[in-house]
Design an enzyme around this catalytic site. Structure first.
Site, PDB file in Angstrom:
ATOM      1  N   LYS A 162       0.835  -1.202   0.000  1.00 11.22           N
ATOM      2  CA  LYS A 162       0.000   0.000   0.000  1.00 11.22           C
ATOM      3  C   LYS A 162       0.869   1.251   0.000  1.00 11.22           C
ATOM      4  O   LYS A 162       0.649   2.180  -0.791  1.00 11.22           O
ATOM      5  CB  LYS A 162      -0.915  -0.020   1.228  1.00 11.22           C
ATOM      6  CG  LYS A 162      -1.990   1.049   1.210  1.00 11.22           C
ATOM      7  CD  LYS A 162      -2.983   0.853   2.355  1.00 11.22           C
ATOM      8  CE  LYS A 162      -3.801  -0.392   2.161  1.00 11.22           C
ATOM      9  NZ  LYS A 162      -4.788  -0.621   3.215  1.00 11.22           N
ATOM     10  N   ARG A 209      -3.751   2.885   8.566  1.00 12.76           N
ATOM     11  CA  ARG A 209      -3.992   1.589   7.909  1.00 12.76           C
ATOM     12  C   ARG A 209      -2.724   0.746   7.899  1.00 12.76           C
ATOM     13  O   ARG A 209      -1.615   1.264   7.817  1.00 12.76           O
ATOM     14  CB  ARG A 209      -4.428   1.798   6.458  1.00 12.76           C
ATOM     15  CG  ARG A 209      -5.689   2.603   6.243  1.00 12.76           C
ATOM     16  CD  ARG A 209      -5.846   2.894   4.748  1.00 12.76           C
ATOM     17  NE  ARG A 209      -6.904   3.828   4.444  1.00 12.76           N
ATOM     18  CZ  ARG A 209      -8.117   3.492   4.013  1.00 12.76           C
ATOM     19  NH1 ARG A 209      -8.414   2.233   3.836  1.00 12.76           N
ATOM     20  NH2 ARG A 209      -9.021   4.412   3.748  1.00 12.76           N
ATOM     21  N   GLY A 254      -8.170  -7.535   4.548  1.00  9.38           N
ATOM     22  CA  GLY A 254      -9.047  -7.684   5.710  1.00  9.38           C
ATOM     23  C   GLY A 254      -8.433  -8.361   6.909  1.00  9.38           C
ATOM     24  O   GLY A 254      -9.070  -8.510   7.948  1.00  9.38           O
ATOM     25  N   MET A 291      -5.684  -7.417   8.707  1.00  8.88           N
ATOM     26  CA  MET A 291      -5.155  -6.510   9.738  1.00  8.88           C
ATOM     27  C   MET A 291      -6.101  -5.328   9.889  1.00  8.88           C
ATOM     28  O   MET A 291      -7.169  -5.292   9.306  1.00  8.88           O
ATOM     29  CB  MET A 291      -3.731  -6.107   9.388  1.00  8.88           C
ATOM     30  CG  MET A 291      -2.753  -7.266   9.500  1.00  8.88           C
ATOM     31  SD  MET A 291      -1.069  -6.811   9.094  1.00  8.88           S
ATOM     32  CE  MET A 291      -1.157  -6.568   7.338  1.00  8.88           C
ATOM     33  N   ARG A 295      -2.917  -1.543  -5.997  1.00  8.99           N
ATOM     34  CA  ARG A 295      -2.029  -2.702  -5.812  1.00  8.99           C
ATOM     35  C   ARG A 295      -2.425  -3.737  -6.849  1.00  8.99           C
ATOM     36  O   ARG A 295      -3.516  -3.686  -7.420  1.00  8.99           O
ATOM     37  CB  ARG A 295      -2.175  -3.277  -4.400  1.00  8.99           C
ATOM     38  CG  ARG A 295      -3.573  -3.785  -4.075  1.00  8.99           C
ATOM     39  CD  ARG A 295      -3.697  -4.190  -2.612  1.00  8.99           C
ATOM     40  NE  ARG A 295      -5.059  -4.549  -2.264  1.00  8.99           N
ATOM     41  CZ  ARG A 295      -5.495  -4.715  -1.033  1.00  8.99           C
ATOM     42  NH1 ARG A 295      -4.678  -4.538  -0.017  1.00  8.99           N
ATOM     43  NH2 ARG A 295      -6.752  -5.066  -0.788  1.00  8.99           N
ATOM     44  N   HIS A 314     -15.502  -8.665   2.044  1.00  6.13           N
ATOM     45  CA  HIS A 314     -14.515  -9.556   2.675  1.00  6.13           C
ATOM     46  C   HIS A 314     -14.702 -11.000   2.219  1.00  6.13           C
ATOM     47  O   HIS A 314     -13.747 -11.676   1.825  1.00  6.13           O
ATOM     48  CB  HIS A 314     -14.648  -9.459   4.202  1.00  6.13           C
ATOM     49  CG  HIS A 314     -13.775 -10.417   4.940  1.00  6.13           C
ATOM     50  ND1 HIS A 314     -14.222 -11.647   5.367  1.00  6.13           N
ATOM     51  CD2 HIS A 314     -12.466 -10.360   5.272  1.00  6.13           C
ATOM     52  CE1 HIS A 314     -13.229 -12.288   5.963  1.00  6.13           C
ATOM     53  NE2 HIS A 314     -12.158 -11.532   5.919  1.00  6.13           N
ATOM     54  N   ARG A 344       0.379 -48.601  -8.920  1.00  7.42           N
ATOM     55  CA  ARG A 344       0.458 -49.390  -7.676  1.00  7.42           C
ATOM     56  C   ARG A 344      -0.377 -50.663  -7.872  1.00  7.42           C
ATOM     57  O   ARG A 344      -1.612 -50.600  -7.832  1.00  7.42           O
ATOM     58  CB  ARG A 344      -0.080 -48.580  -6.503  1.00  7.42           C
ATOM     59  CG  ARG A 344       0.528 -47.202  -6.334  1.00  7.42           C
ATOM     60  CD  ARG A 344      -0.258 -46.415  -5.277  1.00  7.42           C
ATOM     61  NE  ARG A 344       0.157 -45.045  -5.167  1.00  7.42           N
ATOM     62  CZ  ARG A 344      -0.335 -44.031  -5.896  1.00  7.42           C
ATOM     63  NH1 ARG A 344      -1.251 -44.265  -6.838  1.00  7.42           N
ATOM     64  NH2 ARG A 344       0.069 -42.806  -5.704  1.00  7.42           N
ATOM     65  N   GLU A 346      13.939 -45.589  -1.891  1.00  6.99           N
ATOM     66  CA  GLU A 346      13.142 -45.092  -0.772  1.00  6.99           C
ATOM     67  C   GLU A 346      13.716 -45.502   0.582  1.00  6.99           C
ATOM     68  O   GLU A 346      13.256 -45.022   1.628  1.00  6.99           O
ATOM     69  CB  GLU A 346      11.688 -45.568  -0.911  1.00  6.99           C
ATOM     70  CG  GLU A 346      11.559 -47.028  -1.243  1.00  6.99           C
ATOM     71  CD  GLU A 346      10.158 -47.422  -1.731  1.00  6.99           C
ATOM     72  OE1 GLU A 346       9.191 -46.714  -1.421  1.00  6.99           O
ATOM     73  OE2 GLU A 346      10.044 -48.460  -2.389  1.00  6.99           O
ATOM     74  N   SER A 406      13.525 -44.414  -9.439  1.00  7.81           N
ATOM     75  CA  SER A 406      12.399 -43.534  -9.133  1.00  7.81           C
ATOM     76  C   SER A 406      12.388 -43.334  -7.624  1.00  7.81           C
ATOM     77  O   SER A 406      12.329 -44.314  -6.875  1.00  7.81           O
ATOM     78  CB  SER A 406      11.076 -44.143  -9.591  1.00  7.81           C
ATOM     79  OG  SER A 406      10.020 -43.254  -9.306  1.00  7.81           O
ATOM     80  N   ASN A 423       7.793 -40.533  -0.289  1.00  4.37           N
ATOM     81  CA  ASN A 423       6.974 -40.715   0.917  1.00  4.37           C
ATOM     82  C   ASN A 423       7.748 -41.558   1.930  1.00  4.37           C
ATOM     83  O   ASN A 423       7.911 -41.176   3.094  1.00  4.37           O
ATOM     84  CB  ASN A 423       5.643 -41.410   0.577  1.00  4.37           C
ATOM     85  CG  ASN A 423       4.794 -40.597  -0.381  1.00  4.37           C
ATOM     86  OD1 ASN A 423       5.019 -39.411  -0.557  1.00  4.37           O
ATOM     87  ND2 ASN A 423       3.823 -41.247  -0.995  1.00  4.37           N
ATOM     88  N   CYS A 472       8.125 -40.363  -7.574  1.00  2.00           N
ATOM     89  CA  CYS A 472       6.734 -40.809  -7.659  1.00  2.00           C
ATOM     90  C   CYS A 472       6.011 -40.713  -6.330  1.00  2.00           C
ATOM     91  O   CYS A 472       4.915 -41.247  -6.176  1.00  2.00           O
ATOM     92  CB  CYS A 472       6.662 -42.237  -8.207  1.00  2.00           C
ATOM     93  SG  CYS A 472       7.548 -43.439  -7.200  1.00  2.00           S
ATOM     94  N   TYR A 506      12.058 -36.871 -14.911  1.00  2.00           N
ATOM     95  CA  TYR A 506      10.612 -36.656 -14.868  1.00  2.00           C
ATOM     96  C   TYR A 506      10.129 -36.600 -13.418  1.00  2.00           C
ATOM     97  O   TYR A 506      10.820 -37.037 -12.485  1.00  2.00           O
ATOM     98  CB  TYR A 506       9.861 -37.753 -15.636  1.00  2.00           C
ATOM     99  CG  TYR A 506       9.918 -39.127 -14.996  1.00  2.00           C
ATOM    100  CD1 TYR A 506       8.993 -39.520 -14.027  1.00  2.00           C
ATOM    101  CD2 TYR A 506      10.910 -40.053 -15.364  1.00  2.00           C
ATOM    102  CE1 TYR A 506       9.058 -40.773 -13.437  1.00  2.00           C
ATOM    103  CE2 TYR A 506      10.974 -41.305 -14.782  1.00  2.00           C
ATOM    104  CZ  TYR A 506      10.040 -41.666 -13.812  1.00  2.00           C
ATOM    105  OH  TYR A 506      10.099 -42.897 -13.224  1.00  2.00           O
TER     106      TYR A 506
END
Length: 880
Positions: free
Chosen positions: A29, A99, A108, A110, A343, A458, A564, A747, A766, A770, A833, A853
């Site tokens: 701002k 402000r 909205g 602050m 803005r 808002h 899978r 993994e 690959s 996880n 993956c 990839y």
């Protein structure tokens, strides 16, 4: 903070200390006000207290530098001189707004205070000087309410209740129908409310008011809603907010005055149209708070044609200057236009894509800039369902189409209830209007419906930012907050009743309504073409069935990076054969059960390979521990016994035997194939037979067989030998030869550390991030949810490591493994993956680390494509 540090930057009178590039220091701002002021746009004068001061405030126990008050008084004097009025003057006082203004827009979240500087004496002087007592007393009561709420935390609902009582007593509906005497009485009542809530009389010193407001804005940086918003949008907590102190101009001085907000283009659809709302005889908060429903900005052309033309000219110039869509605020005081803010505008994903593509065509920006304008996560909004056009629906009301998308859920009337229930069930938050305190409920709800407010209220702004469907300003519904009901056209809807909202059209529909997948626009396809032309990283899909493969291809997948196979065994007609194989006591019995599964598996693989039309398909051999396929209770064991003719006691005993204390580190992955090679053999035979049968039909196939959980090269050698033998037998049986590869998932950390040995045997790697994440961090991903939120709150983690790759830990291990693997095989194909394959920051890491990839769930493929292109562009800019 050194005494020579510049704490405050002035703007006004056609000059400014700062400029539009200083967002880090002045906030968005403040930077916008400085830029507009120095470029000749009519801006009320003021000054910006920097974000450095906010950071100092928090680093020093909420105290400011010793010389700060002296410096601020000097700037206040400069403001008085420029404005031609005195702060605290009894005859015609200078009033200011205070402000917030962070570097990154947080609409909205602050606090803001208007009309600051009024007291019992100044209000009389303002009434005489303007000849408008109603305006003066209205300004004073508004200031009291905002100051009480923001600085002293006196609930604004108490002030609003008093205002409502006054309107009811007078028999009027609108605030503007109250006269000067009514406003005077309200001020007296507001003073009582303030004293009851704050424990002190309302402050009469304008300077004390200013200091209190300034500190309250700094405090609002760390209020609950601002913290929640930053967490959702991944905005750093240490940026701080600037404070903008600006001379007030008044939109509530009569019918030749007004206030409004707007966008240079439609932020919901992306259409190139002047878009916004305004109110005559009102202040800015009236528009965004949804207290009165505003008028479309085009009507201003009829009411005040000269002002409208000036506003169009200025905002068109601002869009060209910033080369982006502008979100602006303005006030008209007695026929004179003032710009209060500009803005870069918040926008929906659909609008963002359209803006970017059209601005390239207008030669405002380059294709690379267009790609960088889109947040990859925003694309999610484009892929969500819409109301099925063929569905029979009962439209009960229509509001404003504030944020696109369709949502169905149970009606709830408070943000607290939405936040509590939204995690486990679909809810629609129905409110008269939302306010910043409702953020947690808005996040949890599937959609938002408000009775009041406009397209820039808002609710609308926040919903668009979150990609959440929203219908705003639906004035035909009447909400009874005490009874938790809303009425429309004679019907009443209670909490837990089902409704559907359509944020694209503004429709509110009774009950549950079927939806269909969204159709992507031509602009989206064009943007994706630009991304594909730039990126070097291929994007594949995680897909287990042909339906997912078809969806993936539509979204631009270049192969399957993870199929899978265990998901196929859970199908109702197959599970009994899988269970029969598991409880078998010898190899012959296991093979007999596996033979029953062979045809199923072959047809599965055939469907996937066929749909991928010559793109590579990576199929992982069985990974989960066997107990996952067996009954979980004795009742389940009895039911299975009747199907496969094995005693229930034996089934239940086997289930207990296979139970493991830590199954994620137990008998799974390649360990299963080594213990029971006939499982790997059947799967390899099914894959290669499927490929051979398609090859006979002249269909191109590229099967890739992936062995999971390899930590020792000998494990891969064992399983690869089984695969090769089975493949040779399948090709001999079909009389067809196909090319195939055998690789592994990296993994297990040991597999990464010995990647050079593994690469001697593997055709490709690959990374299963996880498992690699949980084993590297020592976290169980099934249990870590209990404490990850605390780690995030305490800033131990910046991101959840199961959602965004831990680049400094797991990432370093990955880079090490790639280096080791390619030291043996220079052209070794490398993929990912895990869930990280669809996370933008993780995709960018993969590009930098030299991956071939990434593989992601079908709906995240466009996100990965865009992120991969952005990684290339970011790499170029770093080299410059």
């Amino acid at each position: 903070m050194a005494s020579k540090t510049k704490y405050i930057y002035f703007f006004g009178g056609g000059k400014a200390d700062g400029n539009g590039k200083m967002k880090d220091l002045l906030g968005g701002k403040g930077a916008g006000l400085a830029e507009m002021s120095s470029s000749g746009v009519p801006v009320p004068p003021g000054f910006t207290i920097t974000t450095d001061v906010c950071r100092y405030y928090y680093a020093n126990g909420k105290k400011l530098p010793k010389d700060f008050e002296k410096v601020m008084k000097e700037y206040m004097e400069k403001l008085e001189k420029t404005a031609g009025k005195k702060f605290g003057d009894k005859n015609f006082p200078l009033l200011v707004s205070v402000r917030s203004g962070a570097k990154i827009s947080m609409p909205g979240m602050m606090d803001t205070i208007l009309n600051l500087g009024l007291n019992d004496e100044c209000v009389e002087g303002l009434a005489k000087a303007t000849g408008n007592p109603r305006f003066a007393w209205d300004a004073y009561r508004r200031f009291m309410q905002m100051f009480g709420d923001v600085v002293y935390e006196v609930p604004k609902s108490k002030f609003e209740h008093a205002l409502g009582e006054m309107k009811q007593k007078k028999g009027v509906e609108k605030d503007t129908d109250l006269n000067a005497d009514d406003m005077k009485k309200l001020v007296s009542r507001f003073k009582e409310i303030f004293k009851e809530g704050a424990g002190i009389e309302f402050p009469q010193s304008p300077w004390d008011q200013l200091v209190g407001a300034r500190n309250a804005v700094f405090r609002s940086w760390m209020n609950e809603r601002a913290i929640t918003y930053r967490k959702l949008n991944k905005i750093a907590d240490d940026l701080g907010t600037a404070v903008n102190v600006q001379a007030m101009v008044f939109g509530n001085m009569g019918d030749d005055s007004g206030t409004g907000v707007g966008f240079t283009r439609n932020p919901s659809t992306g259409q190139k149209e002047f878009y916004g709302e305004y109110l005559t005889n009102a202040q800015g908060e009236d528009v965004v708070a949804g207290i009165r429903t505003p008028k479309p900005i085009k009507e201003l052309e009829n009411e005040m044609p000269a002002v409208y033309k000036q506003l169009r000219d200025i905002t068109t110039r601002l869009e060209k200057h910033y080369r982006d869509v502008q979100d602006f605020e303005f006030t008209i005081e007695k026929g004179h236009l003032y710009m209060l803010q500009t803005r870069n505008g918040k926008r929906t994903a659909a609008a963002a894509v359209r803006f970017a593509v059209e601005m390239v065509k207008e030669k405002l920006i380059s294709k690379e800039e267009a790609l960088m304008r889109i947040d990859p996560e925003q694309i999610n909004q484009l892929l969500h369902p819409i109301i099925d056009p063929s569905a029979k629906i009962k439209v009960i009301a229509k509001g404003l189409p504030a944020s696109p998308g369709a949502a169905t859920g149970k009606v709830v009337f408070t943000a607290e209830v939405a936040a509590r229930r939204g995690a486990n069930e679909a809810v629609i938050l129905v409110r008269a209007e939302t306010n910043p305190d409702d953020i947690a409920g808005m996040v949890a709800a599937k959609g938002i419906l408000t009775a009041r407010g406009g397209m820039t209220s808002h609710a609308a702004v926040v919903a668009r930012g979150m990609g959440k469907p929203c219908v705003a300003g639906c004035e035909t519904i009447r909400i009874d907050e005490e009874k938790n009901t809303f009425g429309v056209n004679g019907s009443t809807y209670k909490e837990n009743d089902w409704i559907t909202i359509d944020g694209a059209t503004g429709r509110v529909i009774e009950g549950k309504v079927p939806t269909k997948e969204a159709e992507l626009s031509g602009e989206f396809a064009e943007l994706m073409k630009w991304a594909d032309a730039i990126r070097t990283l291929k994007v594949r899909a995680n897909a287990d069935i042909p339906r997912d493969a078809i969806q993936a291809m539509e979204f631009g997948a270049e192969g399957i990076g993870l199929c899978r196979t265990e998901h196929m065994f859970f199908a109702k007609e197959r599970l009994p054969f899988m269970q029969e194989m598991i409880v078998a006591e010898d190899e012959a019995s296991r093979r007999k059960a596996l033979d029953k599964l062979f045809e199923f598996q072959k047809e599965d693989f055939k469907g996937l390979l066929k749909e991928m039309k010559g793109y590579p398909v990576t199929i992982r051999t069985l990974d989960p521990p066997l107990h996952e396929f067996l009954p979980k209770t004795e009742e389940d064991a009895k039911e299975l016994s009747e199907k496969i003719g094995i005693p229930a006691e034996k089934l239940w005993e086997k289930s207990n035997d296979l139970h493991e204390m830590n199954p994620m580190l137990g008998h799974r992955g390649c360990r299963l194939g080594i213990t029971f090679p006939e499982i790997t053999e059947m799967q390899a035979r099914a894959i290669i037979t499927a490929a051979c049968e398609l090859a006979k039909e002249k269909i191109k196939v590229i099967p890739e067989i992936m062995i999971p959980l390899v930590g020792f090269v000998a494990e891969l050698e064992d399983q690869k030998a089984v695969v090769v033998k089975a493949a040779e037998e399948a090709m001999k049986a079909t009389g067809v030869k196909v090319n195939y590869t055998v690789g592994t998932m990296i993994e297990v950390p040991r597999g990464a550390l010995t990647a050079d040995q593994v690469a001697n045997v593997a055709d490709f790697f690959s990374f299963g991030t996880n498992d690699l994440t949980q084993m590297t961090l020592g976290f169980s991903r099934d249990d870590a949810g209990k404490f990850i939120k605390i780690y995030l709150d305490k800033k131990i983690f910046k991101d959840d490591p199961f959602q965004t790759l831990d680049q400094t830990g797991v990432g370093e291990l990955i880079k090490f493994a790639i280096g080791k693997g390619r030291s043996v095989k220079k052209q070794l194909k490398i993929g990912i993956c895990g869930e990280h394959g669809g996370d933008p920051e993780s995709v960018k890491f993969c590009h930098r680390a030299g991956f071939s990839y990434v593989s992601a769930s079908p709906f995240r493929i466009p996100i990965a494509r865009l992120a991969a292109a952005q990684a290339v562009i970011e790499g170029k800019s770093k080299k410059k």
